[in-house]
Structure formats: C-alpha cells, structure tokens
Enzyme design. Structure first.
Site, PDB file in Angstrom:
ATOM      1  N   HIS A 197       1.533   2.467  -3.529  1.00  0.00           N
ATOM      2  CA  HIS A 197       0.284   2.792  -2.817  1.00  0.00           C
ATOM      3  C   HIS A 197      -0.241   4.162  -3.230  1.00  0.00           C
ATOM      4  CE1 HIS A 197       1.133  -0.406   0.510  1.00  0.00           C
ATOM      5  NE2 HIS A 197       0.674  -0.914  -0.604  1.00  0.00           N
ATOM      6  N   ASP A 231     -17.935  16.548  14.656  1.00  0.00           N
ATOM      7  CA  ASP A 231     -18.917  15.531  15.065  1.00  0.00           C
ATOM      8  C   ASP A 231     -19.329  14.616  13.919  1.00  0.00           C
ATOM      9  OD1 ASP A 231     -20.269  17.398  13.668  1.00  0.00           O
ATOM     10  OD2 ASP A 231     -21.945  17.601  15.075  1.00  0.00           O
ATOM     11  N   HIS A 239      -0.246 -12.428  -0.477  1.00  0.00           N
ATOM     12  CA  HIS A 239      -0.528 -12.428   0.960  1.00  0.00           C
ATOM     13  C   HIS A 239      -1.853 -13.130   1.212  1.00  0.00           C
ATOM     14  CE1 HIS A 239      -3.317  -9.098   0.026  1.00  0.00           C
ATOM     15  NE2 HIS A 239      -2.358  -8.624  -0.744  1.00  0.00           N
ATOM     16  N   HIS A 295      -4.828  -7.518   3.954  1.00  0.00           N
ATOM     17  CA  HIS A 295      -3.594  -8.240   4.306  1.00  0.00           C
ATOM     18  C   HIS A 295      -3.987  -9.055   5.527  1.00  0.00           C
ATOM     19  CE1 HIS A 295      -1.299  -4.763   2.231  1.00  0.00           C
ATOM     20  NE2 HIS A 295      -1.718  -5.659   1.375  1.00  0.00           N
ATOM     21  N   TYR A 351       7.994  -2.616 -12.194  1.00  0.00           N
ATOM     22  CA  TYR A 351       7.892  -1.154 -12.102  1.00  0.00           C
ATOM     23  C   TYR A 351       9.217  -0.571 -12.604  1.00  0.00           C
ATOM     24  CZ  TYR A 351       4.328  -3.092  -9.154  1.00  0.00           C
ATOM     25  OH  TYR A 351       3.284  -3.854  -8.701  1.00  0.00           O
ATOM     26  N   GLU A 373      -3.220  -8.982 -10.392  1.00  0.00           N
ATOM     27  CA  GLU A 373      -3.480  -9.583  -9.079  1.00  0.00           C
ATOM     28  C   GLU A 373      -4.820 -10.307  -9.073  1.00  0.00           C
ATOM     29  OE1 GLU A 373      -3.800  -6.702  -5.873  1.00  0.00           O
ATOM     30  OE2 GLU A 373      -3.401  -8.270  -4.390  1.00  0.00           O
ATOM     31  N   ASP A 428      -5.821  -1.012  -8.783  1.00  0.00           N
ATOM     32  CA  ASP A 428      -5.819  -2.019  -7.718  1.00  0.00           C
ATOM     33  C   ASP A 428      -6.994  -1.661  -6.817  1.00  0.00           C
ATOM     34  OD1 ASP A 428      -5.392  -3.627  -5.500  1.00  0.00           O
ATOM     35  OD2 ASP A 428      -3.230  -3.238  -5.401  1.00  0.00           O
ATOM     36  N   HIS A 477       7.954  -5.748  -4.551  1.00  0.00           N
ATOM     37  CA  HIS A 477       7.097  -6.093  -3.407  1.00  0.00           C
ATOM     38  C   HIS A 477       6.918  -7.606  -3.365  1.00  0.00           C
ATOM     39  CE1 HIS A 477       3.869  -6.733  -6.316  1.00  0.00           C
ATOM     40  NE2 HIS A 477       4.049  -5.501  -6.784  1.00  0.00           N
ATOM     41  N   ARG A 516       1.006  -4.472 -12.795  1.00  0.00           N
ATOM     42  CA  ARG A 516       0.741  -5.507 -11.786  1.00  0.00           C
ATOM     43  C   ARG A 516      -0.531  -6.220 -12.198  1.00  0.00           C
ATOM     44  NH1 ARG A 516       1.141  -2.664  -7.624  1.00  0.00           N
ATOM     45  NH2 ARG A 516      -0.981  -2.163  -6.945  1.00  0.00           N
ATOM     46  N   GLU A 526       0.191 -11.598  -7.017  1.00  0.00           N
ATOM     47  CA  GLU A 526       0.247 -10.275  -7.622  1.00  0.00           C
ATOM     48  C   GLU A 526       1.653  -9.858  -8.067  1.00  0.00           C
ATOM     49  OE1 GLU A 526      -0.298  -7.081  -4.659  1.00  0.00           O
ATOM     50  OE2 GLU A 526      -0.926  -8.645  -3.270  1.00  0.00           O
ATOM     51  N   ASP A 533      -9.226  -8.278  -3.602  1.00  0.00           N
ATOM     52  CA  ASP A 533      -8.005  -7.483  -3.831  1.00  0.00           C
ATOM     53  C   ASP A 533      -7.498  -7.790  -5.240  1.00  0.00           C
ATOM     54  OD1 ASP A 533      -5.660  -6.066  -3.671  1.00  0.00           O
ATOM     55  OD2 ASP A 533      -4.726  -7.355  -2.149  1.00  0.00           O
TER      56      ASP A 533
HETATM   57  N1  GLY Z   1      -4.119  -3.678  -2.484  1.00  0.00           N
HETATM   58  C1  GLY Z   1      -3.044  -3.918  -1.619  1.00  0.00           C
HETATM   59  C2  GLY Z   1      -2.286  -5.105  -2.036  1.00  0.00           C
HETATM   60  O1  GLY Z   1      -2.375  -5.509  -3.178  1.00  0.00           O
HETATM   61  O2  GLY Z   1      -1.621  -5.724  -1.270  1.00  0.00           O
HETATM   62 MN    MN Z   2      -4.015  -5.143  -4.409  1.00  0.00          MN
HETATM   63 MN    MN Z   3      -2.699  -7.586  -2.599  1.00  0.00          MN
END
Ligand code: GLY
Ligand code: MN
Ligand code: MN
Length: 442
Positions: free
Chosen positions: A245, A42, A356, A363, A393, A412, A262, A352, A410, A389, A273
């Site tokens: 991730h 619950d 976005h 996203h 890697y 971003e 991140d 990647h 990375r 971003e 982000d």
């Molecule tokens: N934090 C997810 C991305 O950078 O897309």
């Molecule tokens: Mn991110």
């Molecule tokens: Mn992102």
C-alpha cells in the site's frame, strides 16, 4: 469525453422495495448518509456519500437519513437539509425536502429540523428496528436515545421495538449483484482508468518523479468526469513496488527499475481497481520479463476459469500452481515441485489475496462464504464483479539472483461474471510484454 450512464430514479425505488420485501412485518429501518469530514480547521475532504445510503437513494448530500417503514403499507421517507439561501451561497446548492420528494420518488420528506419530533413516531410501536449498529457511534447514540424515550413513554402508550436487526447483510447481498446500469458505469470507470494507465506508460521516464506520474493519472480521471480516485493511487518504482500500500509517491524513477501503478477512478460512486507494472526504460530486462510472464500466466489462467459455479478458492489454487511452477522454473523456489505446489510455496512471494468483490467500494461488500481455512467458497453468479490481481514481491535482501532482488510485480483486472463465463472490463490498457513495449516505444 464519453457520455456517462446514469442510474434511473426508478432503479433506486426498486432497490428500496427489495429491501422492504426482506424486512419483517411491523419493522422500520434507518440508514444514515455520511457527514462532511474535516480536513483541517474549516476545510473539508471532498464529500463521499455513504455507499449503502447512496445505493438506496441516489442522494448526494450529507447529514440525510433514509427511513423505510414496513407496517400495513410500506413507506420510504427521507430527512434532509432544507433550502437555505444564506448557506447555499457559501456552500453550494441543496435539493431541499420539498423537491427531494418528487426528484427521488419518496413517499414523504422532512427537513432535519423535524427529525427529533418525527423520527420517534415512525419507530414507535414497531417490533423490529433495522440499522447498521456500530458503524457510527454518534448515530448509535441517537437511535438508543430514541429507544429510551419510547420505553420511558409507556404511560403515553409509546413502545420501543424489542428486536434490533443488522440491516447490512440485506443491502450487501443486493450490492454484490450488479444491474445493467451499474455494469455500464463500471465499464466506463474501467475505460477512464485504462486510459490513465496507458497515459502513465507513455509519460514515465528516467528522472520522472512518482508524483508526476500520479498527476497524469489524476488528470485523466478528473478530465473525464471522475473527480476522485477510488482509493489512494499507488505509484511505486523499484523496491517501492514491493510495499503493497505504498502511497508516498515521492521518489524518482530510474531506467533499470519496474514501475508498479495501482490506480482506479471512482465514477458515479463506482470503483475501478487496475494495476499495471512496466519498465521505466520501456524495455524489460530478461529477469523482469521472465517474472512478469509468470504473473501474467497466473492471471490469464485464473481469469479463464471464471464462470458461474466456480469460486475464489478454486481460482486461488490455479494461480498458486502457475506461480509456484514459474518460480521453480526460474530457480526462485527449489525442492520437489509437486510438494511445493501442494504447499502453495509461492505464498512466500505472493503475499496477498488473489482478488475481491468490486463495486461502490473498492473492497466491495458481499459475503465470501469463507470456511475455517479462509477458503472463499462463494459460488460465482452472473452479475458479480471481482478483481483478479496476482502479484510477486521479491525482497531486496532475498537470497535469489541479484537481478530478481527488489522486483515487485502485480497485474490487476476487473472481471464481470456472465451467464456463460466472464467479461473482462479492463480492455483498453496494454498487458503483455510486447503490448507494453510497443506502446512505450511510441
Ligand atoms: N487497490 C487496492 C487493491 O488492489 O486491493
Ligand atoms: Mn488495486
Ligand atoms: Mn484490488
């Protein structure tokens, strides 16, 4: 703590009017709120409102339903939980149908108890029904049950709409373009998130656990009015930074490693982000610095090209050229440089997308106008917000110099397209090697 921007009720009214203007004549749209989600037995997860529903109402409670009617006139109708002192003393306050009408400037409001009787009457006799079919099977079933009732009731003069239309493209196109108030909230979400990243940089040390760094970040978010992170925070030391991730966040940090974070706050429903990567020791090694600067150069060159008329495909070409050239100069790619650039050879390590749309969702919604080669050709226009971003890697087993093995980097930022170029919303967190080392030196 800074004062947060509020979106005025009139802006939600105006958004509903814009959706109504795009609906065909003699149509009705139904847009449900989210339900509470059980965590265990619950207890429930912190409630997160459906973003399309929120965008059109500003209403925070679960189980509600927005109905937009376009007949001779247009109407906005809300079904919501009614006042219930016994429930409210346990689970919190409710606006109630009566107060919601004035507070959210709706034409009519009803309680959820009235839904079964009243909703079919709004759908009856219309030609088109707009909703997000497939988003929620239970809601689909309810809608189809109503259509069945109307079809079966032809002897009483009932009729069901003959055409179903997906409402998502209409709302998502609107969400792609941020208003002045939305942009202010996103600036504020970036300031809070940037402060959290700076706090993490000054906190992380040899022997600190990743979750302890995460706790600093979440403290900074929550104590500034952003109770939720916009997505699971990624705090990855060393090789964990190469897992895109990674959210286990349970390992210990050591001086020789980079730490990739991140993390972004959700403020009034809007996401930041942001990613930063820095050495746990406070000082980059030669190889860490060299690779970091390749990523930073790619990010700077890409952001510089953001202006109305350009698109993600062009930015991706710019980023790939800088990354490929940088990797070649460092000996991580070999062969003919021009050919490597043409082949986008950096993709071996840049695994990647470049960025976005960003907004109520991390996203975010909005059509990228992708061609058959996955080039995103949507021309940028003022009011769009995106992430940029780039990242590299290097697998721990990669056949490269051992000082490059296992590095994940990375960087971003969140960028708004303006009439004459762009505005970087991510302004208050160190990004160059010198800035990062200076902050960490205290
Ligand atoms: N934090 C997810 C991305 O950078 O897309
Ligand atoms: Mn991110
Ligand atoms: Mn992102």
């Amino acid at each position: 703590m800074m004062k947060h921007t509020r979106i005025e009720v009139t802006e939600f009214v105006e958004r509903r009017q814009r959706v109504l203007a795009k609906m065909p004549d003699n149509s009705v749209a139904v847009i449900p709120a989210n339900k509470e989600v059980t965590r265990s037995r619950d207890t429930e997860f912190l409630f997160c409102q459906d973003k399309d529903f929120y965008y059109l109402t500003g209403f925070h409670e679960p189980d509600a339903l927005l109905v937009l009617v376009k007949g001779d006139e247009t109407e906005s109708i809300l079904f919501c939980r009614d006042k219930d002192p016994a429930q409210e003393v346990w689970h919190g306050r409710r606006v109630g149908a009566e107060k919601a009408q004035e507070a959210f400037k709706l034409d009519h409001t009803y309680t959820l108890d009235e839904l079964e009787q009243v909703l079919p009457m709004y759908i009856n006799g219309t030609e088109y029904l707009l909703f997000a079919q497939g988003a929620d099977k239970e809601f689909d079933s309810m809608v189809f049950a109503i259509l069945d009732i109307l079809r079966a009731g032809f002897k009483q003069g009932f009729s069901a709409p003959g055409t179903l239309i997906d409402i998502r493209p209409i709302i998502h196109e609107m969400r792609l373009f941020k208003s002045a108030a939305e942009i202010n909230i996103m600036r504020e979400a970036n300031v809070i998130s940037g402060n959290a990243h700076s706090r993490a940089m000054t906190f992380a040390k040899h022997g600190t656990f990743e979750y302890q760094v995460e706790a600093e970040i979440l403290h900074e978010f929550a104590s500034n009015g952003a109770r939720a992170a916009a997505y699971g925070s990624i705090v990855g030391g060393g090789e964990n930074a190469t897992i895109l991730h990674y959210t286990d966040n349970d390992e210990v940090l050591i001086d020789e490693e980079l730490l990739l974070i991140d993390a972004g706050a959700e403020l009034s429903g809007y996401a930041a982000d942001i990613t930063r990567t820095f050495p746990v020791s406070g000082k980059f090694t030669a190889e860490q610095k060299a690779l970091y600067n390749v990523v930073l150069e790619a990010q700077n060159a890409t952001i510089a090209a953001i202006k109305p008329g350009n698109n993600f495909a062009q930015l991706n070409n710019i980023a790939c050229e800088v990354l490929t050239r940088g990797l070649y100069d460092l000996g991580l790619l070999s062969g003919d440089l021009q050919q490597l650039i043409e082949e986008k050879a950096c993709k071996q390590y840049f695994i990647h997308g470049l960025g976005h749309w960003l907004g109520l969702d991390v996203h975010d919604v909005g059509d990228y106008q992708m061609d058959e080669h996955k080039n995103q050709l949507r021309a940028f226009e003022p009011g769009m917000v995106m992430t940029i971003e780039p990242g590299l890697y290097i697998d721990a087993e990669a056949e490269v110099g051992e000082n490059y093995q296992g590095l994940g980097i990375r960087i971003e930022d969140n960028i708004l397209v303006t009439a004459d170029g762009h505005e970087n919303l991510t302004v208050n967190v160190p990004k160059t090697v010198d800035e990062i080392e200076a902050l960490m030196a205290g």
